[in-house]
Scaffold this motif. Structure first.
Motif, PDB file in Angstrom:
ATOM      1  N   LEU A  22       0.835  -1.194   0.000  1.00  0.00           N
ATOM      2  CA  LEU A  22       0.000   0.000   0.000  1.00  0.00           C
ATOM      3  C   LEU A  22       0.877   1.254   0.000  1.00  0.00           C
ATOM      4  N   CYS A  23       0.284   2.406  -0.349  1.00  0.00           N
ATOM      5  CA  CYS A  23       1.045   3.655  -0.312  1.00  0.00           C
ATOM      6  C   CYS A  23       0.086   4.837  -0.228  1.00  0.00           C
ATOM      7  N   TYR A  24       0.664   5.999   0.125  1.00  0.00           N
ATOM      8  CA  TYR A  24      -0.057   7.264   0.046  1.00  0.00           C
ATOM      9  C   TYR A  24       0.371   7.927  -1.270  1.00  0.00           C
ATOM     10  N   PRO A  25      -0.447   7.880  -2.316  1.00  0.00           N
ATOM     11  CA  PRO A  25      -0.001   8.325  -3.646  1.00  0.00           C
ATOM     12  C   PRO A  25       0.396   9.795  -3.714  1.00  0.00           C
ATOM     13  N   SER A  26      -0.225  10.665  -2.897  1.00  0.00           N
ATOM     14  CA  SER A  26       0.044  12.104  -2.996  1.00  0.00           C
ATOM     15  C   SER A  26       1.099  12.583  -2.005  1.00  0.00           C
ATOM     16  N   LEU A  27       1.701  11.674  -1.228  1.00  0.00           N
ATOM     17  CA  LEU A  27       2.776  12.043  -0.309  1.00  0.00           C
ATOM     18  C   LEU A  27       4.108  11.522  -0.828  1.00  0.00           C
ATOM     19  N   VAL A  35       7.987  10.025  -0.164  1.00  0.00           N
ATOM     20  CA  VAL A  35       8.499   9.029   0.791  1.00  0.00           C
ATOM     21  C   VAL A  35       8.839   9.714   2.112  1.00  0.00           C
ATOM     22  N   TRP A  36       9.506  10.866   2.029  1.00  0.00           N
ATOM     23  CA  TRP A  36       9.855  11.596   3.261  1.00  0.00           C
ATOM     24  C   TRP A  36       8.607  12.023   4.018  1.00  0.00           C
ATOM     25  N   GLU A  37       7.621  12.560   3.321  1.00  0.00           N
ATOM     26  CA  GLU A  37       6.398  13.017   3.976  1.00  0.00           C
ATOM     27  C   GLU A  37       5.646  11.857   4.624  1.00  0.00           C
ATOM     28  N   THR A  38       5.702  10.679   4.006  1.00  0.00           N
ATOM     29  CA  THR A  38       5.041   9.499   4.575  1.00  0.00           C
ATOM     30  C   THR A  38       5.678   9.109   5.898  1.00  0.00           C
ATOM     31  N   GLY A  66      18.490   1.876   2.213  1.00  0.00           N
ATOM     32  CA  GLY A  66      18.998   2.310   0.914  1.00  0.00           C
ATOM     33  C   GLY A  66      17.973   3.063   0.098  1.00  0.00           C
ATOM     34  N   MET A  67      17.183   3.909   0.762  1.00  0.00           N
ATOM     35  CA  MET A  67      16.064   4.580   0.091  1.00  0.00           C
ATOM     36  C   MET A  67      16.274   6.087  -0.064  1.00  0.00           C
ATOM     37  N   GLU A  68      17.500   6.586   0.177  1.00  0.00           N
ATOM     38  CA  GLU A  68      17.715   8.035   0.127  1.00  0.00           C
ATOM     39  C   GLU A  68      17.329   8.627  -1.230  1.00  0.00           C
ATOM     40  N   GLU A  69      17.570   7.897  -2.309  1.00  0.00           N
ATOM     41  CA  GLU A  69      17.290   8.414  -3.655  1.00  0.00           C
ATOM     42  C   GLU A  69      15.796   8.598  -3.908  1.00  0.00           C
ATOM     43  N   TRP A  70      14.960   7.959  -3.086  1.00  0.00           N
ATOM     44  CA  TRP A  70      13.514   8.037  -3.299  1.00  0.00           C
ATOM     45  C   TRP A  70      12.829   9.054  -2.383  1.00  0.00           C
ATOM     46  N   ARG A  71      13.568   9.748  -1.565  1.00  0.00           N
ATOM     47  CA  ARG A  71      12.953  10.566  -0.517  1.00  0.00           C
ATOM     48  C   ARG A  71      11.956  11.597  -1.077  1.00  0.00           C
ATOM     49  N   SER A  72      12.183  12.086  -2.291  1.00  0.00           N
ATOM     50  CA  SER A  72      11.291  13.098  -2.881  1.00  0.00           C
ATOM     51  C   SER A  72      10.294  12.512  -3.870  1.00  0.00           C
ATOM     52  N   HIS A  73      10.301  11.195  -4.014  1.00  0.00           N
ATOM     53  CA  HIS A  73       9.358  10.545  -4.923  1.00  0.00           C
ATOM     54  C   HIS A  73       7.978  10.445  -4.266  1.00  0.00           C
ATOM     55  N   PHE A  74       6.943  10.718  -5.052  1.00  0.00           N
ATOM     56  CA  PHE A  74       5.573  10.544  -4.567  1.00  0.00           C
ATOM     57  C   PHE A  74       5.192   9.067  -4.637  1.00  0.00           C
ATOM     58  N   ALA A  83       9.287  -0.866  -4.358  1.00  0.00           N
ATOM     59  CA  ALA A  83       9.626   0.331  -3.588  1.00  0.00           C
ATOM     60  C   ALA A  83       8.531   0.656  -2.577  1.00  0.00           C
ATOM     61  N   ARG A  84       7.289   0.437  -2.938  1.00  0.00           N
ATOM     62  CA  ARG A  84       6.187   0.684  -1.998  1.00  0.00           C
ATOM     63  C   ARG A  84       6.293  -0.259  -0.795  1.00  0.00           C
ATOM     64  N   LYS A  85       6.727  -1.490  -1.059  1.00  0.00           N
ATOM     65  CA  LYS A  85       6.902  -2.438   0.045  1.00  0.00           C
ATOM     66  C   LYS A  85       7.989  -1.953   0.996  1.00  0.00           C
ATOM     67  N   LEU A  86       9.045  -1.372   0.448  1.00  0.00           N
ATOM     68  CA  LEU A  86      10.114  -0.846   1.286  1.00  0.00           C
ATOM     69  C   LEU A  86       9.648   0.356   2.107  1.00  0.00           C
ATOM     70  N   VAL A  87       8.777   1.173   1.537  1.00  0.00           N
ATOM     71  CA  VAL A  87       8.231   2.308   2.295  1.00  0.00           C
ATOM     72  C   VAL A  87       7.427   1.798   3.494  1.00  0.00           C
ATOM     73  N   LEU A  88       6.650   0.735   3.290  1.00  0.00           N
ATOM     74  CA  LEU A  88       5.909   0.149   4.408  1.00  0.00           C
ATOM     75  C   LEU A  88       6.856  -0.331   5.500  1.00  0.00           C
ATOM     76  N   LEU A  89       7.959  -0.959   5.096  1.00  0.00           N
ATOM     77  CA  LEU A  89       8.933  -1.419   6.082  1.00  0.00           C
ATOM     78  C   LEU A  89       9.565  -0.233   6.807  1.00  0.00           C
ATOM     79  N   ALA A  90       9.861   0.828   6.068  1.00  0.00           N
ATOM     80  CA  ALA A  90      10.407   2.037   6.694  1.00  0.00           C
ATOM     81  C   ALA A  90       9.427   2.622   7.715  1.00  0.00           C
ATOM     82  N   MET A  91       8.142   2.615   7.378  1.00  0.00           N
ATOM     83  CA  MET A  91       7.122   3.129   8.303  1.00  0.00           C
ATOM     84  C   MET A  91       7.088   2.316   9.598  1.00  0.00           C
ATOM     85  N   ALA A  92       7.290   1.011   9.476  1.00  0.00           N
ATOM     86  CA  ALA A  92       7.282   0.157  10.671  1.00  0.00           C
ATOM     87  C   ALA A  92       8.560   0.328  11.481  1.00  0.00           C
TER      88      ALA A  92
END
Length: 316
Positions: free
Chosen positions: A93-98, A100-103, A130-138, A146-155
Motif C-alpha cells: 500500500l502507499c499514500y499516492p500524494s505524499l 516518501v519523506w512526507e510518509t 537504501g532509500m535516500e534516492e527516493w525521498r522526494s518521490h511521490f 519500492a512501496r513495500k520498502l516504504v511500508l517497512l520504513a514506516m514500521a
C-alpha cells in the motif's frame, strides 16, 4: 537469541480459525516468539500464515484458542498490548500524494516525534534501507517493490519492540533484499521479529526458529538446521577420479548408478552415511581427486515436509 526459559513475547496456543463458509484457515496452531528472536512462519500460499498474523494483530478473532502478546504479565489486558507492534502487510500500500519523506514524517508525527529527533530517525531508516534516492518521490511514482520498502520504513521508524512482517521482500529486487535482511537482523536488538514468508532463503538466513505451515496446520518446527536433520534425505555426491571404470564398478556394487561427465561422476545416495561409505570405497579402490557433497539441506527438508503435509491434508 533469548533464553529458552524466558517468557515469550508472543504466545499462540491451539488457535483455530473457522470462517462462516466453513473454511478452516488455522487448525490448532501453537507458536511462540521470545525477546531477541527472529521467528519465521514458512509455507505456500493459502497455508494460513496471513490469517494467523491478523489474529495476532487483533484484526481477526480466533474461533478457538488463545493469543497473548507481550507476556510480561499473564494477567495483562491483551488489547492494550497491540500498540507495541510494528506491522508490514503483505500488500504494498502507499499514500499516492505524499512523498516518501512526507510518509515517514507523518508516521513519526503520529507517534509524537518532532524536530531534530524526527529528522534524525527518518534519515536513519532511509539510509538503513537504501532509500535516500527516493525521498522526494511521490507514492504514485514508486514501483511495487519500492512501496513495500516504504511500508517497512514506516514500521521500523517507530522502534516498536515487536515487528511482524508479512512477506517483507515479496516483489523487492535481489539487491534490495539483502539490504532489507540486514535491517531486519538489526531489529533483534530492539525486541523480536515474526516473519511470514514463502522464501526459503530468506527464512534460512534470518530466522532462529521456523514453523512450517500447510493447510492451516504446523507440520514441523525448529531451527533451520534442525528441520534439515528431521529427515533422512538423499545426498548429492560429485567425484573426480583417475580410474572411471573402476569407480563406476564400486558405486554400482552399492546399488547406485553414477552419471559421467568428463572425469566426474555424480550420484545420489540415500543418506549421508551411504554416500560417505561409497566415497571411502572408491578412494580405496583407485583414488579420489576431488569430492563434493551436498548434504540434506534446509530447502530439501522444507519441500519434503510441505509436500508430505499437503498429501496428508488431501487425504482427510
Amino acid at each position: 537469541m533469548s533464553s529458552a526459559n524466558s517468557k515469550p513475547v508472543i504466545l499462540v496456543q491451539e488457535v483455530t480459525k473457522i470462517y462462516p463458509s466453513g473454511v478452516i484457515a488455522n487448525d490448532a496452531v501453537s507458536l511462540e516468539v521470545h525477546d531477541g528472536e527472529i521467528v519465521g512462519i514458512l509455507g505456500p500460499n493459502g497455508a494460513g500464515k496471513t490469517t494467523l498474523i491478523r489474529q495476532i494483530l487483533g484484526l481477526l478473532k480466533p474461533t478457538r484458542g488463545t493469543i497473548i502478546v507481550n507476556v510480561s504479565d499473564h494477567n495483562a489486558a491483551r488489547s492494550r498490548e497491540r500498540h507495541l507492534i510494528g506491522y508490514v502487510p503483505q500488500m504494498p500500500l502507499c499514500y499516492p500524494s505524499l512523498t516518501v519523506w512526507e510518509t515517514i514524517e507523518f508516521v513519526l508525527r503520529l507517534n509524537g516525534i518532532r524536530g531534530k529527533a524526527l529528522i534524525t530517525r527518518a534519515n536513519a531508516v532511509l539510509a538503513a534501507l537504501g532509500m535516500e534516492e527516493w525521498r522526494s518521490h511521490f507514492g504514485y511514482q514508486l514501483s511495487i517493490g519500492a512501496r513495500k520498502l516504504v511500508l517497512l520504513a514506516m514500521a521500523l521508524c517507530q522502534n516498536r519492540p515487536i515487528l511482524i512482517l508479512d512477506e517483507p521482500t515479496a516483489m523487492v529486487d535481489v539487491v534490495k533484499k539483502n539490504v532489507v535482511w540486514e535491517a531486519i537482523q538489526a531489529q533483534r536488538n530492539q525486541g523480536c521479529v515474526l516473519i511470514a514468508s514463502h522464501d526459503m532463503s530468506e527464512v534460512r538466513r534470518l530466522c532462529d526458529r521456523v514453523y512450517l505451515m500447510v493447510a492451516g496446520r504446523v507440520v514441523a518446527s525448529g531451527a533451520p538446521h534442525e528441520i534439515a536433520a528431521l529427515l533422512r534425505l538423499p545426498v548429492d555426491i560429485e567425484l573426480a577420479v583417475s580410474d572411471l571404470s573402476r569407480a563406476q564398478h564400486v558405486i554400482e556394487g552399492f546399488g547406485y548408478f553414477a552419471q559421467q561427465q568428463g572425469n566426474l561422476l555424480r550420484y545420489e545416495a540415500h543418506s549421508l552415511e551411504d554416500g560417505l561409505r561409497i566415497v571411502e570405497a572408491v578412494a580405496a579402490a583407485g583414488g579420489v581427486d576431488y569430492v563434493k557433497l551436498e548434504g540434506p539441506s534446509f530447502e530439501k527438508a522444507v519441500m519434503h515436509l510441505l509436500s508430505r503435509g499437503e498429501r496428508c491434508a488431501k487425504s482427510e
